[in-house]
Design an enzyme around this catalytic site. Sequence first.
Site, mmCIF file in Angstrom:
data_model
loop_
_atom_site.group_PDB
_atom_site.id
_atom_site.type_symbol
_atom_site.label_atom_id
_atom_site.label_comp_id
_atom_site.label_asym_id
_atom_site.label_seq_id
_atom_site.Cartn_x
_atom_site.Cartn_y
_atom_site.Cartn_z
ATOM 1 N N ASP A 188 -63.811 37.508 -30.466
ATOM 2 C CA ASP A 188 -62.385 37.654 -30.745
ATOM 3 C C ASP A 188 -62.225 38.682 -31.858
ATOM 4 O OD1 ASP A 188 -59.523 36.666 -30.485
ATOM 5 O OD2 ASP A 188 -59.875 36.247 -32.603
ATOM 6 N N GLU A 272 -61.763 40.199 -24.992
ATOM 7 C CA GLU A 272 -60.395 40.161 -24.496
ATOM 8 C C GLU A 272 -59.970 41.569 -24.121
ATOM 9 O OE1 GLU A 272 -56.065 38.249 -25.823
ATOM 10 O OE2 GLU A 272 -57.708 38.438 -27.269
ATOM 11 N N ASP A 353 -59.338 31.662 -35.102
ATOM 12 C CA ASP A 353 -60.120 32.733 -34.480
ATOM 13 C C ASP A 353 -61.381 32.207 -33.802
ATOM 14 O OD1 ASP A 353 -58.237 34.556 -35.415
ATOM 15 O OD2 ASP A 353 -59.286 34.820 -37.322
#
Length: 396
Positions: A188, A272, A353
Amino acid sequence: MATYVKRAFKYRFHPTDAQAAELSRTFGCVRKVYNLALAARTQAWTRQERVNYYQTSAMLTVWKKTGELAYLNEVSSVPLQQALRHLQVAFTNFFGKRAKYPRFKSRKKSRKSAEYTTSAFRFRDGRLTLAKMREPLDIVWTRPLPAGVSPSTVTVSQDAAGRWFISMLCDDPSVQPLPATDTAVGIDVGLNHLLTLSTGEKITNPRHERRDRAALAKAQRRLAKKEKGSANRAKARRKVAKIHARIADRRRDTLHKLTTRLVRENQTLVIEDLSVRNMVKNRSLARAVSDAGWADLRSMLEYKAQWYGREVIAVDRWFPSSKLCSACGTLRERMPLHVRTWTCDCGTTHDRDVNAARNLLAAGLAVTACGAGVRPQRSTPGGQSATKQETPRREP
């Protein structure tokens, strides 16, 4: 016959005055030929006609015979032909909807570069001599080329800071797939922490631009006060470029070390699918997002994973990784950006996170286990999806 990875090895070099003058002329001729060919193809396009590389190559022969373009004969013909090939690639990407329509090269803003193929350079005993030059280039060999290989193409460039670089494309037999492992990691990205891994590890954002922000602002103020077109303005512009180059070099070095480590340690890496192009449109976050280098991070992960037999999975950007409990799967309706830790109804307390990284990992592994792909297709200009992008998480 074994096939090896094509790898570019980039070095700085220090040209003599004669070599610098020759290369500067070559850069100018490359830019001129590229612009002439682009203009010819654009005019043909308005007439509903298509002009390919071979036709522009024939045009180049005609241009060299004219009085006003006779100076094109003074430089090596190979970089000029390569410029036409690059233009052909640009049009191929445009027609394939992978890039925008090619743009004309500017004398001040465009990258100064020239590409030489094997017929236009000699490489012997670690000494590189380009066409139209009598002496080899004074290259700073910071690392050796792979043993027993010779470059197939050589690209000479000069950056805005005035530094000269040589890039040699070679087969690298040392790049081989790493032994397979069963480790996987979710990644992330953020601003306070550059990366948060599903293992719980957080990697602090170095914020390279912030370290030189005061010096950069001072140099930019001095540049703004110089008279346009003057020699002093050119010097001031070069000082600004040197600071930008120093920042970019530090950022690139950090990302290379980080991505190499992640690829070596993990078989599967789940990230992502962020649209950085849309993110930088947010004026309050544009500087921080650009300084983080997320796009470069993803690019490095992908090509290094391909080199070493690893897999990179990109999860859809709309996947609610922050709002989903990684323990019980409960989805919260809202998750404001200022919330950094939260407790689910199941009693699990999450770091925002770390939880997002774990959810990304689970989503990537779940979909690939079903035999489907979760990596979105890159089909729009710039390599990112044109859909609306959610505002990135802003950390304190």
